[in-house]
Enzyme design. Sequence first.
Site, PDB file in Angstrom:
ATOM      1  N   ARG A 276       0.829  -1.215   0.000  1.00  0.00           N
ATOM      2  CA  ARG A 276       0.000   0.000   0.000  1.00  0.00           C
ATOM      3  C   ARG A 276       0.853   1.251   0.000  1.00  0.00           C
ATOM      4  NH1 ARG A 276      -5.063  -1.264   2.464  1.00  0.00           N
ATOM      5  NH2 ARG A 276      -5.193   0.838   3.303  1.00  0.00           N
ATOM      6  N   THR A 277       1.767   1.345   0.954  1.00  0.00           N
ATOM      7  CA  THR A 277       2.569   2.558   1.050  1.00  0.00           C
ATOM      8  C   THR A 277       3.501   2.690  -0.144  1.00  0.00           C
ATOM      9  OG1 THR A 277       2.441   2.371   3.447  1.00  0.00           O
ATOM     10  CG2 THR A 277       4.103   3.857   2.579  1.00  0.00           C
TER      11      THR A 277
ATOM     12  N   LYS B 110      21.007 -11.530   1.435  1.00  0.00           N
ATOM     13  CA  LYS B 110      22.325 -12.177   1.499  1.00  0.00           C
ATOM     14  C   LYS B 110      23.199 -11.513   2.553  1.00  0.00           C
ATOM     15  CE  LYS B 110      21.915 -12.908  -3.452  1.00  0.00           C
ATOM     16  NZ  LYS B 110      22.145 -12.084  -4.635  1.00  0.00           N
TER      17      LYS B 110
ATOM     18  N   ARG C 236      11.264   2.401   4.029  1.00  0.00           N
ATOM     19  CA  ARG C 236      10.444   1.694   5.009  1.00  0.00           C
ATOM     20  C   ARG C 236      11.345   0.634   5.629  1.00  0.00           C
ATOM     21  NH1 ARG C 236       5.063  -0.426   6.140  1.00  0.00           N
ATOM     22  NH2 ARG C 236       4.445   1.707   5.685  1.00  0.00           N
TER      23      ARG C 236
ATOM     24  N   HIS D 164       5.787   7.490  11.198  1.00  0.00           N
ATOM     25  CA  HIS D 164       5.253   7.315   9.843  1.00  0.00           C
ATOM     26  C   HIS D 164       4.671   8.666   9.437  1.00  0.00           C
ATOM     27  CE1 HIS D 164       3.771   5.595   6.300  1.00  0.00           C
ATOM     28  NE2 HIS D 164       2.997   4.631   6.758  1.00  0.00           N
TER      29      HIS D 164
END
Lengths: 430, 323
Positions: free
Chosen positions: B55-56, B83, B105, B135
């Site tokens: 969504r974001t 990795k 994020r 946020h």
Amino acid sequence: MTTWHIAGAQPLGGEPVDIVISDGIISAILPTGSTPATNSTLIEARGLIALPGLVDLHTHLREPGREDAETVESGCRAAALGGFTAVHAMANTDPVADSAGVVEQVWRLGQTAGLCDVHPVGAVTVGLQGERLAEIGAMADSAARVRIFSDDGHCVNDALLMRRALEYTKAFDGVVAQHAQEKRLTEGAQMHEGVVSSRLGLTGWPAVAEEAIIARDVLLAEHVDGRLHVCHVSTAGSVEIIRHAKARGVKVTAEVTPHHLMLTDDLVETYDPVYKVNPPLRTARDVVALRAALADGTIDAVATDHAPHPSESKDCEWAAASMGMLGLETALSVVIETMVNTGLMGWADVADRMSIRPARIGGLQGQGRPLAVGEPANLVLVDAGATWVVDPAAMASRSRNTPYRALTLPGRVVATIFRGRPTVLEGRLA
Amino acid sequence: MTRHLLSCEDLTAEDAILILDTAKRLGELSTGPMRKLPTLRGRTVVNLFFEDSTRTRISFEAAAKRLSADVINFAAKGSSVEKGESLKDTAMTLEAMGADAVVIRHPASGAPYRLANAGWIGGSVINAGDGTHAHPTQALLDAYTMRDHLRGGTGDLQGLRVCIVGDILHSRVARSNVSLLTTLGADVTLVAPPTLLPIGVEEWPAKISYSLDDHLPETDALMMLRVQNERMNSAYFPSAREYSRRYGLTASRMSRMPEHSIVLHPGPINRGMEIASEVADSPRAVIIEQVRNGVITRMAVLYLLLGGSESGLGDLVDEEATA
């Protein structure tokens, strides 16, 4: 063997005297201005404070296993520069120091380095796993003569195991050094739980998780009449529990780190992992209580918890970073800043909390002794009036994770004498 | 405006209102004939997502594309991060590829702050959600939505009564909203069981309550937070049913709110847990509008951080008109 003539030093900040050292012992203490014997080497010490060589109860030397972070030798260089003549190497190496073989290896590496006494700390439980006792007696009987046992980094959570360790170590006057951290209350913990953690969204490490274990452990020590040493006390509440236990006669001693005497949790607002440490930095109120407890002797010792980490373990996001800070090269300066320059302690107290009592807790011979004729020549000369700017790149440690970067601190170690031989002269390794 | 948007504490009321006003203008422009604006042509925006959040991510992607920026999506899954590549190395790699802005994020609180301040990269950093910390663009879109409905789409939020309900402890949305809404003058009340409020919350600029029912009649905007079922495994509450009974927004609870009030949710919603289906589907729920406003708010943030100004938009419109 060379004779050294230390001219004009002030033992514990008192009147200046000349101290003569030969064959590893203090052979004479003369009025200042005495003429040095022709075969002696002069160490000019006018205006310098003389203290017994410092003793660290809590040092991570990382060898064997993490020689990229520190070796016994590099850690000993840092120790000498910090004024230490004895350190206790913590057991959380790889392999863990939980057997006579590993502690003897660390012991020998210390002998080879020859810069200070290295006393290995033995693990309480096999592999620090907290499941069954390590061969504590074998480590005590080994060439390393281990007297302090600790699972540091891990808490001995199991009350029965802790009880048994406190009982068993009585057979050779050992001591169990507990890293007090209740496991369930600190799952995923990142910093002190309080106003700052609530704002930063970092999982809290509550003071009660330390205090609950200390409360339990002093009761266990009392019950079995064993010796408990509390590592890196960090909260005002812990101080009260220890004070109360000592008043009842429980055989408990405690240490505080230099960083918990000086730094507070609001530094975490930078999210710079150089401030990530376990136990975490606490509040200003805790710092005040810790200073007062060190000054009145409730806390017995300053111990560095010197914890070197390679740069990649700190040059990252907070949650991914390792916990720990360097301490050996800055400990005395931080104590001068927080305890001496504030008027809370005098030089005799500094000697007591950084040399005499830690040596007694560790059961060391020849360390933490008075500056008197016939005593082993372990001493440090300090320029209390000098200041210096902490430069991580200039440190002797292999690692750079000092939280005092770019800070100006008081007090310079000018010389360290270890068993009659200078390891540091003019502020540099001799 | 600052160079980065890391948390709502970075924003003054003037900054925040500028972003909301810019978002409004961009919203008007993007409904016109020129849906795509040439403003950020030739600039590169990297979406650096270490956590799943479709969504974001698509909201930022849509925002950047509508401003004609080039967008690179970098998802941690299936990348070198798996990795064992460090945040530092990933960041420096993206920098070398010429990122003007990095939208990040990350599951670790403070990761965007480190990205912006550790000296690894030079571009702007926009926090798209870090751990349980912040946020900020979610708070901005929430403020936009509240202002649009309850303040005629202009000015600040002086006196607006906002209730935030649910898992405050683990919510970056709650932290950013408390900060931004109080900066804009709103009165915020946090409602949660005591286990889901952080130690230290009493120092926040918000009122604290354990009872949702007490506040319904005096609430202009009610924000329901997602509550994860798994939380009961750490003893935050006894069961999902009990949580829902005490803190879930049901139709009967909603009926006790003022006529003009709105219900927000940052999504994705847990129907039947913190919000009943009939509430989520009611006209008072503005959840879908929040999504729409998310795109224009993020357009405004990108536009302002990458060098635009609100007055610049005026010029742009004139250019478009004469082109």
